[in-house]
Design an enzyme around this catalytic site. Sequence first.
Site, PDB file in Angstrom:
ATOM      1  N   HIS A   1     -25.184 -15.786 -16.504  1.00 20.27           N
ATOM      2  CA  HIS A   1     -26.578 -16.014 -16.902  1.00 20.27           C
ATOM      3  C   HIS A   1     -26.918 -17.472 -16.629  1.00 20.27           C
ATOM      4  O   HIS A   1     -26.115 -18.360 -16.918  1.00 20.27           O
ATOM      5  CB  HIS A   1     -26.766 -15.693 -18.387  1.00 20.27           C
ATOM      6  CG  HIS A   1     -28.199 -15.520 -18.760  1.00 20.27           C
ATOM      7  ND1 HIS A   1     -29.076 -16.574 -18.852  1.00 20.27           N
ATOM      8  CD2 HIS A   1     -28.921 -14.415 -19.042  1.00 20.27           C
ATOM      9  CE1 HIS A   1     -30.274 -16.113 -19.176  1.00 20.27           C
ATOM     10  NE2 HIS A   1     -30.209 -14.800 -19.295  1.00 20.27           N
TER      11      HIS A   1
ATOM     12  N   ARG B   1     -26.057  -6.819 -30.757  1.00 18.76           N
ATOM     13  CA  ARG B   1     -26.834  -7.515 -31.781  1.00 18.76           C
ATOM     14  C   ARG B   1     -27.366  -8.867 -31.278  1.00 18.76           C
ATOM     15  O   ARG B   1     -28.287  -9.425 -31.837  1.00 18.76           O
ATOM     16  CB  ARG B   1     -25.947  -7.614 -33.004  1.00 18.76           C
ATOM     17  CG  ARG B   1     -25.788  -8.908 -33.614  1.00 18.76           C
ATOM     18  CD  ARG B   1     -24.781  -8.788 -34.734  1.00 18.76           C
ATOM     19  NE  ARG B   1     -24.789 -10.038 -35.447  1.00 18.76           N
ATOM     20  CZ  ARG B   1     -23.799 -10.434 -36.219  1.00 18.76           C
ATOM     21  NH1 ARG B   1     -22.758  -9.682 -36.383  1.00 18.76           N
ATOM     22  NH2 ARG B   1     -23.873 -11.581 -36.820  1.00 18.76           N
TER      23      ARG B   1
ATOM     24  N   ARG C   1     -30.790 -13.418 -10.800  1.00 15.24           N
ATOM     25  CA  ARG C   1     -29.929 -14.364 -11.536  1.00 15.24           C
ATOM     26  C   ARG C   1     -28.888 -15.041 -10.658  1.00 15.24           C
ATOM     27  O   ARG C   1     -28.591 -16.219 -10.839  1.00 15.24           O
ATOM     28  CB  ARG C   1     -29.212 -13.623 -12.667  1.00 15.24           C
ATOM     29  CG  ARG C   1     -30.110 -13.336 -13.811  1.00 15.24           C
ATOM     30  CD  ARG C   1     -29.396 -12.647 -14.936  1.00 15.24           C
ATOM     31  NE  ARG C   1     -30.401 -12.358 -15.958  1.00 15.24           N
ATOM     32  CZ  ARG C   1     -30.200 -11.582 -17.000  1.00 15.24           C
ATOM     33  NH1 ARG C   1     -29.039 -11.004 -17.180  1.00 15.24           N
ATOM     34  NH2 ARG C   1     -31.155 -11.380 -17.884  1.00 15.24           N
TER      35      ARG C   1
ATOM     36  N   ALA D   1     -28.529  -9.312 -28.106  1.00 13.90           N
ATOM     37  CA  ALA D   1     -29.468  -9.124 -26.984  1.00 13.90           C
ATOM     38  C   ALA D   1     -30.835  -9.659 -27.370  1.00 13.90           C
ATOM     39  O   ALA D   1     -31.321  -9.406 -28.467  1.00 13.90           O
ATOM     40  CB  ALA D   1     -29.546  -7.656 -26.606  1.00 13.90           C
TER      41      ALA D   1
ATOM     42  N   ARG E   1     -26.760  -6.818 -11.724  1.00 13.71           N
ATOM     43  CA  ARG E   1     -27.566  -6.086 -12.711  1.00 13.71           C
ATOM     44  C   ARG E   1     -28.973  -6.662 -12.805  1.00 13.71           C
ATOM     45  O   ARG E   1     -29.163  -7.870 -12.946  1.00 13.71           O
ATOM     46  CB  ARG E   1     -26.906  -6.197 -14.080  1.00 13.71           C
ATOM     47  CG  ARG E   1     -27.704  -5.572 -15.197  1.00 13.71           C
ATOM     48  CD  ARG E   1     -27.040  -5.822 -16.528  1.00 13.71           C
ATOM     49  NE  ARG E   1     -27.162  -7.208 -16.925  1.00 13.71           N
ATOM     50  CZ  ARG E   1     -27.769  -7.626 -18.034  1.00 13.71           C
ATOM     51  NH1 ARG E   1     -28.313  -6.760 -18.865  1.00 13.71           N
ATOM     52  NH2 ARG E   1     -27.822  -8.907 -18.337  1.00 13.71           N
TER      53      ARG E   1
ATOM     54  N   GLU F   1     -39.411 -10.127 -16.543  1.00 14.76           N
ATOM     55  CA  GLU F   1     -38.145 -10.866 -16.385  1.00 14.76           C
ATOM     56  C   GLU F   1     -37.776 -10.908 -14.910  1.00 14.76           C
ATOM     57  O   GLU F   1     -38.335 -10.165 -14.090  1.00 14.76           O
ATOM     58  CB  GLU F   1     -37.029 -10.200 -17.209  1.00 14.76           C
ATOM     59  CG  GLU F   1     -37.202 -10.402 -18.702  1.00 14.76           C
ATOM     60  CD  GLU F   1     -36.002  -9.974 -19.524  1.00 14.76           C
ATOM     61  OE1 GLU F   1     -34.966  -9.624 -18.942  1.00 14.76           O
ATOM     62  OE2 GLU F   1     -36.124  -9.996 -20.753  1.00 14.76           O
TER      63      GLU F   1
ATOM     64  N   HIS G   1     -21.869 -13.566 -18.502  1.00 16.04           N
ATOM     65  CA  HIS G   1     -22.815 -12.860 -19.358  1.00 16.04           C
ATOM     66  C   HIS G   1     -22.596 -11.354 -19.404  1.00 16.04           C
ATOM     67  O   HIS G   1     -22.647 -10.759 -20.465  1.00 16.04           O
ATOM     68  CB  HIS G   1     -24.225 -13.169 -18.842  1.00 16.04           C
ATOM     69  CG  HIS G   1     -25.318 -12.600 -19.669  1.00 16.04           C
ATOM     70  ND1 HIS G   1     -25.433 -12.878 -21.008  1.00 16.04           N
ATOM     71  CD2 HIS G   1     -26.349 -11.759 -19.357  1.00 16.04           C
ATOM     72  CE1 HIS G   1     -26.506 -12.240 -21.488  1.00 16.04           C
ATOM     73  NE2 HIS G   1     -27.060 -11.548 -20.501  1.00 16.04           N
TER      74      HIS G   1
HETATM   75  C1  LIG Z   1     -26.473 -12.966 -25.704  1.00 19.28           C
HETATM   76  C2  LIG Z   1     -26.717 -11.684 -24.979  1.00 19.28           C
HETATM   77  C3  LIG Z   1     -28.003 -11.298 -24.665  1.00 19.28           C
HETATM   78  C4  LIG Z   1     -28.240 -10.094 -23.993  1.00 19.28           C
HETATM   79  N1  LIG Z   1     -29.530  -9.712 -23.746  1.00 19.28           N
HETATM   80  C5  LIG Z   1     -29.750  -8.497 -23.172  1.00 19.28           C
HETATM   81  C6  LIG Z   1     -31.080  -8.018 -23.001  1.00 19.28           C
HETATM   82  O1  LIG Z   1     -32.044  -8.659 -23.392  1.00 19.28           O
HETATM   83  N2  LIG Z   1     -31.243  -6.809 -22.409  1.00 19.28           N
HETATM   84  C7  LIG Z   1     -30.188  -6.037 -21.977  1.00 19.28           C
HETATM   85  O2  LIG Z   1     -30.406  -4.941 -21.440  1.00 19.28           O
HETATM   86  N3  LIG Z   1     -28.923  -6.482 -22.145  1.00 19.28           N
HETATM   87  C8  LIG Z   1     -28.687  -7.671 -22.741  1.00 19.28           C
HETATM   88  N4  LIG Z   1     -27.408  -8.089 -22.922  1.00 19.28           N
HETATM   89  C9  LIG Z   1     -26.320  -7.182 -22.581  1.00 19.28           C
HETATM   90  C10 LIG Z   1     -26.268  -6.078 -23.644  1.00 19.28           C
HETATM   91  O3  LIG Z   1     -26.447  -6.656 -24.909  1.00 19.28           O
HETATM   92  C11 LIG Z   1     -24.938  -5.354 -23.604  1.00 19.28           C
HETATM   93  O4  LIG Z   1     -24.658  -4.932 -22.306  1.00 19.28           O
HETATM   94  C12 LIG Z   1     -24.996  -4.134 -24.526  1.00 19.28           C
HETATM   95  O5  LIG Z   1     -25.387  -4.517 -25.811  1.00 19.28           O
HETATM   96  C13 LIG Z   1     -23.639  -3.462 -24.544  1.00 19.28           C
HETATM   97  O6  LIG Z   1     -23.657  -2.485 -25.540  1.00 19.28           O
HETATM   98  P1  LIG Z   1     -22.331  -1.672 -25.811  1.00 19.28           P
HETATM   99  O7  LIG Z   1     -22.640  -0.736 -26.928  1.00 19.28           O
HETATM  100  O8  LIG Z   1     -21.816  -1.127 -24.552  1.00 19.28           O
HETATM  101  O9  LIG Z   1     -21.261  -2.776 -26.273  1.00 19.28           O
HETATM  102  P2  LIG Z   1     -21.271  -3.817 -27.493  1.00 19.28           P
HETATM  103  O10 LIG Z   1     -22.607  -3.980 -28.091  1.00 19.28           O
HETATM  104  O11 LIG Z   1     -20.584  -5.037 -27.017  1.00 19.28           O
HETATM  105  O12 LIG Z   1     -20.341  -3.100 -28.550  1.00 19.28           O
HETATM  106  C14 LIG Z   1     -18.963  -2.916 -28.312  1.00 19.28           C
HETATM  107  C15 LIG Z   1     -18.342  -2.416 -29.594  1.00 19.28           C
HETATM  108  O13 LIG Z   1     -17.002  -2.020 -29.360  1.00 19.28           O
HETATM  109  C16 LIG Z   1     -16.161  -2.551 -30.371  1.00 19.28           C
HETATM  110  N5  LIG Z   1     -14.811  -2.654 -29.801  1.00 19.28           N
HETATM  111  C17 LIG Z   1     -14.427  -3.340 -28.695  1.00 19.28           C
HETATM  112  N6  LIG Z   1     -13.115  -3.166 -28.487  1.00 19.28           N
HETATM  113  C18 LIG Z   1     -12.661  -2.356 -29.464  1.00 19.28           C
HETATM  114  C19 LIG Z   1     -11.394  -1.827 -29.790  1.00 19.28           C
HETATM  115  N7  LIG Z   1     -10.286  -2.103 -29.091  1.00 19.28           N
HETATM  116  N8  LIG Z   1     -11.287  -1.032 -30.876  1.00 19.28           N
HETATM  117  C20 LIG Z   1     -12.367  -0.753 -31.646  1.00 19.28           C
HETATM  118  N9  LIG Z   1     -13.597  -1.234 -31.374  1.00 19.28           N
HETATM  119  C21 LIG Z   1     -13.733  -2.015 -30.302  1.00 19.28           C
HETATM  120  C22 LIG Z   1     -16.808  -3.874 -30.710  1.00 19.28           C
HETATM  121  O14 LIG Z   1     -16.382  -4.351 -31.955  1.00 19.28           O
HETATM  122  C23 LIG Z   1     -18.286  -3.459 -30.694  1.00 19.28           C
HETATM  123  O15 LIG Z   1     -18.648  -2.832 -31.892  1.00 19.28           O
HETATM  124  C24 LIG Z   1     -27.155  -9.287 -23.598  1.00 19.28           C
HETATM  125  C25 LIG Z   1     -25.853  -9.686 -23.902  1.00 19.28           C
HETATM  126  C26 LIG Z   1     -25.628 -10.875 -24.596  1.00 19.28           C
HETATM  127  C27 LIG Z   1     -24.224 -11.265 -24.921  1.00 19.28           C
END
Ligand SMILES: Cc1cc2nc3c(=O)[nH]c(=O)nc-3n(C[C@H](O)[C@H](O)[C@H](O)COP(=O)(O)OP(=O)(O)OC[C@H]3O[C@@H](n4cnc5c(N)ncnc54)[C@H](O)[C@@H]3O)c2cc1C
Length: 514
Positions: A228, A43, A274, A45, A370, A112, A335
Amino acid sequence: MTATYDYLVVGSGIAGLYAALLAAEHGTVLVLTKGAIDDSNTRWAQGGIAAPLGPDDSPDLHLRDTLAAGAGLVDEAAARVLVEEAATAIQDLVRLGVPFDTVEGEVALAREGGHSLPRVLHAGGDATGAHMEAALAAAVRSAAIPVREHCLATRIVVEGGRAVGLEALHWPTGQHLAWACRFLVLATGGAGRMFRYSTNPPLATGDGIALAYRAGAEVMDMEFVQFHPTALRWPGAPPFLITEAVRGEGAVLLNARGERFLPRYHPQAELAPRDVVVRAMVAEMEAVGADHLLLDLRHLPRERVLARFPQVYRTCLELGLDITRQPVPVSPAAHYTIGGVRTDLWGQSTLPGLYACGECACTGVHGANRLASNSLLESVVFARRLVRRTVEAPAGQFPPSPEAKELAPPQPAEAPALSLQALQALMWERAGIVRDGEGLAAASAVLAAWEAALPPPSDRPSHELANLLTCARLTVAAALLREESRGVHYRRDFPQPREEWRRHIVFRRQRGEG
Ligand SMILES: Cc1cc2nc3c(=O)[nH]c(=O)nc-3n(C[C@H](O)[C@H](O)[C@H](O)COP(=O)(O)OP(=O)(O)OC[C@H]3O[C@@H](n4cnc5c(N)ncnc54)[C@H](O)[C@@H]3O)c2cc1C
């Protein structure tokens, strides 16, 4: 166990929600998430999602940039899958309601760092992740997929060498829960909160990586943590990310003397990879003892900044900082967790029955660094393949690595008291942007002592701290072994890449949990 599902999906970021939506077409699904459904890294990103859709672009060019960023460690087969399946992934996100920004009817593409041409789709300007999370959560709700919020996964149940279920804690009430499943899908995100300064929200505690390691699955590439360059450094405010796309639009970094310094370090200056930008920033800050630098976008048209970066603009303005009139104080912050649960091209881990996708997985597409905006893409592409695999070839196996190592046992020793802040400070100082053997060995001893004295976790904070500690031990152990500098891993005592280290470091507990 209370019930059996075909798919148990842990995590409700982009990877978990997207995997759940596809899995629901093939069987029963339960999504488990430790916060509210939209608590995730996803959320936050900003920049967007990379895909080779521009008129002059191609999967080959995207692959070339991904390989170049990854500094010799990218798994080329995985990266080829990533770029070749990118267009399908985007189409599917559009189908699910992600409102990508357009210009004159065509999808808008931003540039980017590390990308040789504009390739990054975004939504709501710099609110890409928020739009993705909202669209996927709405789709999950309308598909009536059950989601258990505030449930923290605490243990993978392994029987006969196979993951067969999961234990969890409904932490607000202390209720213990358990389910059986045919396919256990980890989508728990990264471990960015290992470090004192991090762009990640507090939930990024590496739970899935730690759980998988304890269960006997392999974990790979943990030494590679991406920092980052531009997190806000403002008294009392968390290190809010200022997206790289700001530099893509022409913003420049200035040192304490008000000079633009990056052209001295790399021909691509502000758009260099980066790791290069981050180390140049550290050098400039250390030279004068400063704790931040300035990101200057005052020369960009104000309307353009407001339209393209509404979230950054609003957040900074709420803190009293008008980014169109004042330079923004920034410094690097942890990051992205490049390493994670080792998976094959189909999201399968080395523990049968256990799958992983998104940031908690290590598919090998990022190598040692990355490429910006490849992670959201990786989450979607590999979540999709994972579900296909469970339908088409559910009995497949991913052979364990013959070179996998085990962490040294915990060692009782003198160490300061363990707390989240102490762990984060240790990792920032000893295993952060610039590392060396002496600092890493000292960190390793403290972490081993902390682990030896760790009481069994009982509530959400203690589980998360134990998981961060496991991830920190894996990160430091790998960083100590890797006597070279490559990608985001920089050792001042071994400042060059070394050919004998063009390989991965893999950890596996010899006896997983029963
Ligand atoms: C500020 C920011 C900006 C970014 N911008 C970009 C971008 O522009 N482009 C890009 O490609 N990437 C970006 N990234 C990286 C990207 O957002 C993440 O790599 C990606 O969203 C990861 O998605 P995910 O579904 O793997 O994990 P997440 O979105 O982190 O979701 C993990 C989920 O697992 C749940 N969870 C964790 N542990 C447990 C547990 N023990 N039990 C139950 N639930 C658990 C959490 O509550 C969450 O719901 C950014 C990251 C950040 C922090």
